[in-house]
Design an enzyme around this catalytic site. Structure first.
Site, short mmCIF file in Angstrom:
data_model
loop_
_atom_site.label_atom_id
_atom_site.label_comp_id
_atom_site.label_asym_id
_atom_site.label_seq_id
_atom_site.Cartn_x
_atom_site.Cartn_y
_atom_site.Cartn_z
N THR A 207 -32.78 16.13 27.67
CA THR A 207 -34.12 16.70 27.80
C THR A 207 -34.42 17.56 26.58
O THR A 207 -33.71 17.46 25.58
CB THR A 207 -34.26 17.48 29.14
OG1 THR A 207 -35.62 17.86 29.32
CG2 THR A 207 -33.38 18.72 29.18
N ASN A 208 -35.47 18.37 26.62
CA ASN A 208 -35.78 19.23 25.47
C ASN A 208 -36.30 20.57 25.97
O ASN A 208 -36.40 20.79 27.17
CB ASN A 208 -36.78 18.53 24.54
CG ASN A 208 -38.06 18.18 25.26
OD1 ASN A 208 -38.79 19.06 25.71
ND2 ASN A 208 -38.33 16.89 25.42
#
Ligand code: C5P
Length: 399
Positions: A207-208
């Site tokens: 994810t980020n």
């Protein structure tokens, strides 16, 4: 001040020393031919007498819930075009945030569907108190509006944030809300927000750092400007905003499906989401053991570019939504953003400078430059994502 004429404005006056300054605002509203009705809390009556506000508004002041026109608070709330609470004290913000309604003003606010503008004024320590900040955030997420106080001399003799804004600033904020409430009336705006999550196995994922704050601020501002809003969001810590249709997704693929089904119905698509660029080639249904190898090679595959897919789907249609993208970069920002604008055939791109302090993921502020299809650029100074969301929407409205 033409927007104020014949508008029904309820002014809630609370018990802070700035109550005397609120009298000036009521006077100006009356001069602008607004139909103004004043409600005073009991504490407000300790600072200024109701007679002052009766003289300025040319109407009876309401204060005692059980004595002054007992059921009028319901009518007043229904008829109001706007309620302005000034000065909005620590106490009134806490009461409204927690659903207390033990006086005329707090019994009027929950009934109304009109915009409510709080104009806080208090000692800096109160304004920056985490309890106040939490209450303010909660109310903002519910669509209540706040005008930021000024910094300078406070009644205590100290200096800091918490000064009551000028009459002009308050009148301008009221007028803006009344005008902008219809800016996108009859329009449907689709906003995407947050990160996506690409699963590796049942526990691990890619994810980020996107928090979703910019996208949620845009969705809420679009709602306040009268649009029907659909928010497609990846996983975030933010509460679903009231009055907005929210669709929760997890992966880029899920976001693509949701956007492709919603975009053809929208007038404007704003892709704020930080969509993962790659996903694991294979997702395992069992958790991989870390004992297996010292080095693990994870094969990744590019995710579909959602904006490009939308353009493909809508190709040849007469009525296409206005397409707005975001570009977050750490170097050569404007050139890269301009390239994306072209490649993805966008009407506007918001170039977001990740290399500067107070910009990008997680924080409450951002620093951006808007780039239009014709190459025109408009830089903005560092500002809160909430204010920036409004600025971006005002620019979109011009297109
Ligand atoms: O190419 P890049 O990811 O930098 O472009 C950013 C813009 O493209 C954003 O508006 C983002 O929401 C959108 N995007 C997309 N699909 C992807 C990746 C990004 O629509 N797979």
């Amino acid at each position: 001040m033409a927007a104020l004429a014949n508008r029904r404005i309820v002014a809630g006056i609370c018990g802070g020393i700035a109550a005397y300054k609120a009298a000036g605002v009521v006077s100006k509203l009356y001069q602008a031919q607004a139909n103004i009705r004043v409600i005073m809390t009991h504490a407000a009556c300790q600072f200024v007498t109701p007679l002052t506000f009766e003289a300025l508004s040319h109407q009876r002041v309401l204060s005692h819930l059980f004595r002054d026109e007992p059921l009028a608070h319901v009518e007043l709330a229904h008829e109001a075009d706007l309620i302005v609470v000034m000065p909005a004290t620590y106490d009134i913000i806490g009461k409204v945030a927690y659903g207390l309604a033990d006086d005329y003003l707090t019994a009027t606010i929950p009934v109304t569907k009109a915009p409510v503008l709080f104009v806080p004024a208090m000692e800096s320590q109160m304004y920056e108190n985490p309890i106040f900040e939490e209450n303010k955030r909660k109310l903002e997420a519910l669509g209540y509006r706040f005008l930021e106080p000024e910094s300078g001399n406070l009644a205590s003799g100290r200096k800091g944030i918490g000064r009551f804004p000028s009459e002009e600033a308050i009148l301008q904020a009221i007028e803006e809300i009344l005008v902008e409430r219809t800016l996108f009336q009859g329009r449907k705006i689709l906003v995407t927000a947050g990160p996506t999550r690409e699963r590796i196995d049942p526990m691990r994922l890619i994810t980020n750092r996107s928090s979703g704050k910019m996208g949620y601020a845009l969705a809420e501002a679009a709602r306040d400007f009268g649009a029907k809003v659909v928010l497609i969001s990846g996983p975030t810590q933010l509460a679903a905003p009231v009055g907005i249709e929210c669709i929760d997704v997890e992966s880029a693929e899920e976001m693509k499906d949701a956007v492709l089904s919603q975009a053809p119905l929208a007038d404007i698509v704003i892709m704020t989401a930080a969509v993962a660029d790659w996903r694991p080639l294979k997702t395992s249904s069992i958790k991989e053991s870390k004992l297996a190898d010292e080095i693990l090679n994870l094969a990744l595959r590019r995710t579909p570019d959602i904006l490009t897919e939308v353009a493909k789907k809508l190709k040849g249609r007469k009525q296409k939504p206005l397409m707005i993208g975001f570009a977050a970069e750490t170097g050569d920002l404007l050139e890269k953003a301009q390239g994306k604008l072209k490649r993805k055939n966008l009407d506007m791109i918001v170039a977001n400078d990740l290399s500067q302090e107070g910009a990008g993921a997680e924080v409450d502020t951002n620093i951006v430059t808007l780039i239009y299809k014709n190459g025109k650029r408009k830089p903005f100074p560092k500002m809160t994502k909430r204010l920036l969301a409004k600025e971006i929407l005002r620019e979109i409205a011009k297109i």
